[in-house]
Design a protein around this motif. Sequence first.
Motif, PDB file in Angstrom:
ATOM      1  N   LYS A  25       0.882  -1.208   0.052  1.00  0.00           N
ATOM      2  CA  LYS A  25      -0.054   0.088   0.055  1.00  0.00           C
ATOM      3  C   LYS A  25       0.976   1.152  -0.016  1.00  0.00           C
ATOM      4  CE  LYS A  25      -3.761   0.028   2.221  1.00  0.00           C
ATOM      5  NZ  LYS A  25      -4.980   0.143   3.268  1.00  0.00           N
ATOM      6  N   GLU A  26       1.834   1.509   1.106  1.00  0.00           N
ATOM      7  CA  GLU A  26       2.531   2.521   1.049  1.00  0.00           C
ATOM      8  C   GLU A  26       3.651   2.841   0.123  1.00  0.00           C
ATOM      9  OE1 GLU A  26       3.724   3.039   5.352  1.00  0.00           O
ATOM     10  OE2 GLU A  26       2.066   2.168   6.045  1.00  0.00           O
ATOM     11  N   ARG A  27       4.281   1.487  -0.025  1.00  0.00           N
ATOM     12  CA  ARG A  27       5.509   1.310  -1.074  1.00  0.00           C
ATOM     13  C   ARG A  27       5.161   0.518  -2.296  1.00  0.00           C
ATOM     14  NH1 ARG A  27      10.049   3.637   1.429  1.00  0.00           N
ATOM     15  NH2 ARG A  27       9.828   3.788   3.829  1.00  0.00           N
ATOM     16  N   ASP A  28       3.834   0.544  -2.708  1.00  0.00           N
ATOM     17  CA  ASP A  28       3.409  -0.340  -3.724  1.00  0.00           C
ATOM     18  C   ASP A  28       4.307  -0.289  -5.141  1.00  0.00           C
ATOM     19  OD1 ASP A  28       1.906  -2.185  -4.967  1.00  0.00           O
ATOM     20  OD2 ASP A  28       0.420  -0.772  -5.823  1.00  0.00           O
ATOM     21  N   ALA A  29       4.718   1.091  -5.331  1.00  0.00           N
ATOM     22  CA  ALA A  29       5.562   1.215  -6.833  1.00  0.00           C
ATOM     23  C   ALA A  29       6.560   0.845  -6.658  1.00  0.00           C
ATOM     24  CB  ALA A  29       5.399   2.606  -6.862  1.00  0.00           C
ATOM     25  N   ASP A  30       7.216   0.698  -5.230  1.00  0.00           N
ATOM     26  CA  ASP A  30       8.343  -0.106  -5.227  1.00  0.00           C
ATOM     27  C   ASP A  30       8.927  -1.311  -5.434  1.00  0.00           C
ATOM     28  OD1 ASP A  30       9.513   2.577  -4.634  1.00  0.00           O
ATOM     29  OD2 ASP A  30       9.652   2.348  -2.480  1.00  0.00           O
ATOM     30  N   PHE A  31       7.521  -2.091  -5.190  1.00  0.00           N
ATOM     31  CA  PHE A  31       7.582  -3.523  -5.314  1.00  0.00           C
ATOM     32  C   PHE A  31       6.632  -4.145  -6.238  1.00  0.00           C
ATOM     33  CE2 PHE A  31       8.628  -2.313  -0.908  1.00  0.00           C
ATOM     34  CZ  PHE A  31       9.838  -2.805  -0.760  1.00  0.00           C
ATOM     35  N   ALA A  32       6.503  -3.324  -7.333  1.00  0.00           N
ATOM     36  CA  ALA A  32       5.536  -3.782  -8.386  1.00  0.00           C
ATOM     37  C   ALA A  32       6.079  -4.706  -9.414  1.00  0.00           C
ATOM     38  CB  ALA A  32       4.731  -2.511  -9.144  1.00  0.00           C
ATOM     39  N   ASP A  33       7.350  -4.928  -9.517  1.00  0.00           N
ATOM     40  CA  ASP A  33       7.668  -5.898 -10.469  1.00  0.00           C
ATOM     41  C   ASP A  33       7.698  -7.348 -10.112  1.00  0.00           C
ATOM     42  OD1 ASP A  33       8.859  -6.156 -12.898  1.00  0.00           O
ATOM     43  OD2 ASP A  33      10.716  -4.965 -12.360  1.00  0.00           O
ATOM     44  N   PRO A  75       6.842  -8.073 -16.076  1.00  0.00           N
ATOM     45  CA  PRO A  75       7.202  -7.140 -15.372  1.00  0.00           C
ATOM     46  C   PRO A  75       6.673  -5.876 -15.377  1.00  0.00           C
ATOM     47  CG  PRO A  75       8.995  -8.094 -16.983  1.00  0.00           C
ATOM     48  CD  PRO A  75       7.607  -8.690 -17.374  1.00  0.00           C
ATOM     49  N   TYR A  76       6.858  -5.014 -14.374  1.00  0.00           N
ATOM     50  CA  TYR A  76       5.961  -3.705 -14.214  1.00  0.00           C
ATOM     51  C   TYR A  76       6.656  -2.896 -15.439  1.00  0.00           C
ATOM     52  CZ  TYR A  76       3.636   0.112 -12.284  1.00  0.00           C
ATOM     53  OH  TYR A  76       2.997   1.296 -12.108  1.00  0.00           O
ATOM     54  N   GLY A  77       5.554  -2.693 -16.290  1.00  0.00           N
ATOM     55  CA  GLY A  77       6.210  -1.603 -17.652  1.00  0.00           C
ATOM     56  C   GLY A  77       4.938  -1.419 -18.391  1.00  0.00           C
ATOM     57  N   GLU A  78       5.426  -1.114 -19.681  1.00  0.00           N
ATOM     58  CA  GLU A  78       4.178  -0.823 -20.685  1.00  0.00           C
ATOM     59  C   GLU A  78       3.147  -1.921 -20.950  1.00  0.00           C
ATOM     60  OE1 GLU A  78       4.145   0.903 -25.497  1.00  0.00           O
ATOM     61  OE2 GLU A  78       6.015   1.196 -24.082  1.00  0.00           O
ATOM     62  N   GLN A  79       3.973  -3.055 -21.215  1.00  0.00           N
ATOM     63  CA  GLN A  79       2.991  -4.288 -21.499  1.00  0.00           C
ATOM     64  C   GLN A  79       2.118  -4.607 -20.423  1.00  0.00           C
ATOM     65  OE1 GLN A  79       2.551  -5.907 -24.127  1.00  0.00           O
ATOM     66  NE2 GLN A  79       1.393  -7.730 -23.664  1.00  0.00           N
ATOM     67  N   PHE A  88      -7.647 -11.915  -2.146  1.00  0.00           N
ATOM     68  CA  PHE A  88      -7.486 -11.679  -3.198  1.00  0.00           C
ATOM     69  C   PHE A  88      -6.479 -10.419  -3.346  1.00  0.00           C
ATOM     70  CE2 PHE A  88     -12.127 -12.256  -3.561  1.00  0.00           C
ATOM     71  CZ  PHE A  88     -12.054 -13.198  -4.805  1.00  0.00           C
ATOM     72  N   GLY A  89      -5.423 -10.352  -4.340  1.00  0.00           N
ATOM     73  CA  GLY A  89      -4.122  -9.536  -4.239  1.00  0.00           C
ATOM     74  C   GLY A  89      -4.543  -8.033  -4.262  1.00  0.00           C
ATOM     75  N   THR A  90      -3.852  -7.171  -3.566  1.00  0.00           N
ATOM     76  CA  THR A  90      -4.079  -5.921  -3.710  1.00  0.00           C
ATOM     77  C   THR A  90      -2.956  -5.169  -4.297  1.00  0.00           C
ATOM     78  OG1 THR A  90      -3.212  -5.647  -1.517  1.00  0.00           O
ATOM     79  CG2 THR A  90      -5.385  -6.031  -1.480  1.00  0.00           C
ATOM     80  N   GLY A  91      -3.191  -3.872  -4.579  1.00  0.00           N
ATOM     81  CA  GLY A  91      -2.193  -2.830  -4.948  1.00  0.00           C
ATOM     82  C   GLY A  91      -2.198  -2.986  -6.570  1.00  0.00           C
ATOM     83  N   ARG A  92      -0.932  -2.453  -7.002  1.00  0.00           N
ATOM     84  CA  ARG A  92      -0.892  -2.515  -8.349  1.00  0.00           C
ATOM     85  C   ARG A  92      -0.655  -3.830  -9.044  1.00  0.00           C
ATOM     86  NH1 ARG A  92       1.716   1.919  -6.827  1.00  0.00           N
ATOM     87  NH2 ARG A  92       2.031   3.922  -8.303  1.00  0.00           N
ATOM     88  N   ARG A  93      -0.458  -4.727  -8.225  1.00  0.00           N
ATOM     89  CA  ARG A  93      -0.502  -6.212  -8.767  1.00  0.00           C
ATOM     90  C   ARG A  93      -1.610  -6.935  -8.202  1.00  0.00           C
ATOM     91  NH1 ARG A  93       2.704  -8.215 -12.929  1.00  0.00           N
ATOM     92  NH2 ARG A  93       4.561  -6.794 -13.193  1.00  0.00           N
ATOM     93  N   GLY A  94      -2.724  -6.269  -7.690  1.00  0.00           N
ATOM     94  CA  GLY A  94      -3.876  -6.378  -7.436  1.00  0.00           C
ATOM     95  C   GLY A  94      -4.736  -7.580  -8.187  1.00  0.00           C
TER      96      GLY A  94
END
Length: 541
Positions: free
Chosen positions: A110-118, A139-143, A470-476
């Motif tokens: 939640k707080e550092r979601d962008a740091d661990f989105a890969d 991987p975290y990116g355009e695709q 269920f998963g949460t965050g950017r990878r939720g």
Amino acid sequence: MTMMMMSLTTSLPYPIQILLVFILSMASITLLGRILSSPPKTKDRSRQLPPGPPGWPILGNLPELIMTRPRHKYFDHAMKGLKPEIACFNFAGTHAIIINSDEIAREAFKERDADFADRPNLFNMRTIGGNHKSMGNSPYGEQFMKMKRVITTELMSVKTLNMLVAARTIEADNLLAYLHSMYQRSETADVREFSRVYGYAVTMRLLFGRRHVTKDNAFSDEGRLGKAEKDHLDAIFETLNCLPSFSPADYLEKWFRGWNIDGQEERVRVYCNKVRSYNNPIIDERVELWREKGGKAAVEDWIDTFITLKDENGKYLITPDEIKAQCVEFSIAAIDNPANNLEWTLAEMLKNPEILKKALKELDEVVGRDRLVQESDIANLNYLKACCRETFRVHPSAHYVPPHVARQDTTLGGYFIPKGSHIHVGRPTLGRSSKIWKDPLVYKPERHLEGDGISKEISLVETEMRFVSFGTGRRGCVGVKVGTIMMVIMLARFLQGFNWKLDPGYGPLSLEEDDALLMAKPLLLSVEPRLAPNLYPKFRS
């Protein structure tokens, strides 16, 4: 060190001896540089790695991981049952961070979601994801962003989910028809088997608009799987089981790609190809229909949606290879959670009859016995959803959340987390933690209705990471809505439609789990109708 290595290797099979010696000799230059570049010990905790067991030079904790079966048990074994809130293991220079704290899990997702989105660049994930073409394994990116945007705004939109209500209702009806046919033949109901059939059939309807994968309807009139469908379903679960491998090659892929260490590469390749052998002909035929032959009168399922989407320039947005990769991912993501949740929920209800009585009372009050429960009733079935939540808490469907990867140097729990670290959140350790839950091993759905819960709709999503549903965050998980529907409707139809008791030959009910967190002894029940005969639907293909 030489004596230690000799002692270690002589106790291992010869191929593993060769592997360890080769690792030590060939990987030392590359990996020594990684280890030497690790932050030195300092009084500043933000530059210290989380606590972890001592390791070998160069290899870290990899030899012990290789020797432990099943490998998920290594983490508990290495920490001698201490279960620290956060721990660090060194697998030949790759840091594996194990999180057992809801506070640190919230910080990560939640707080550092962008740091661990890969995601880690592992062979299993690349194979399942069609070389990073699907959403979940990319991987975290355009695709990743493109596929997530399409799935979220198109496939999981209210408009599309409403369009597919009829398809899901057919399978909810077929579930009752299947179980009623078992009663008529005095057959025992294998809960795991029929719940997987239901999940499979719903998934095929959503993806392909039909419940069979061959041109001939291979399901029997009672709804049992045909030979091709059973083969397809078995391959889906075998592919799913390849994900949490913790293979040595995951950490030394540069050196051992193609070596088929532990048979993992061959296994995932074989089963994933089998899943594709059933999916791809349907996709190819549909692509040709829409893009070369003028299409159909209307978009009817997820594949149609994928194929017909265009960008702002009028070009097709999703390629056939991307569709094929995403279909494999959808297949392995949609079936196991509902089936696992249902089996454990029923077992807990039979072990605790008062819980079953409360669930039936809610169904009778909200729905009654003169009509079948429908998706529109889910909002008002809070006790049933509380049961599903409690099952997620006590009986998760996997040991760990799919691994995330640190995209940059950062911190968690005040500790230093190097870029490239693999982040693993323990599902059982969160849900069964006495620091988070009172009487954590007691099955008590009411704990999810405390406070304001009674007056508002209960969600199966646990955003505070006190357990994992269920998963949460950017990878939720993007399929929360459809996953909730599948889970609650299956449980509601099952309870509303029939009275259940243990099969006479089953023996005492045991809640023991196996290494995969399934019931060690699959639940077998005797079935008896609970509603008027005219309410039980006929099977529809």
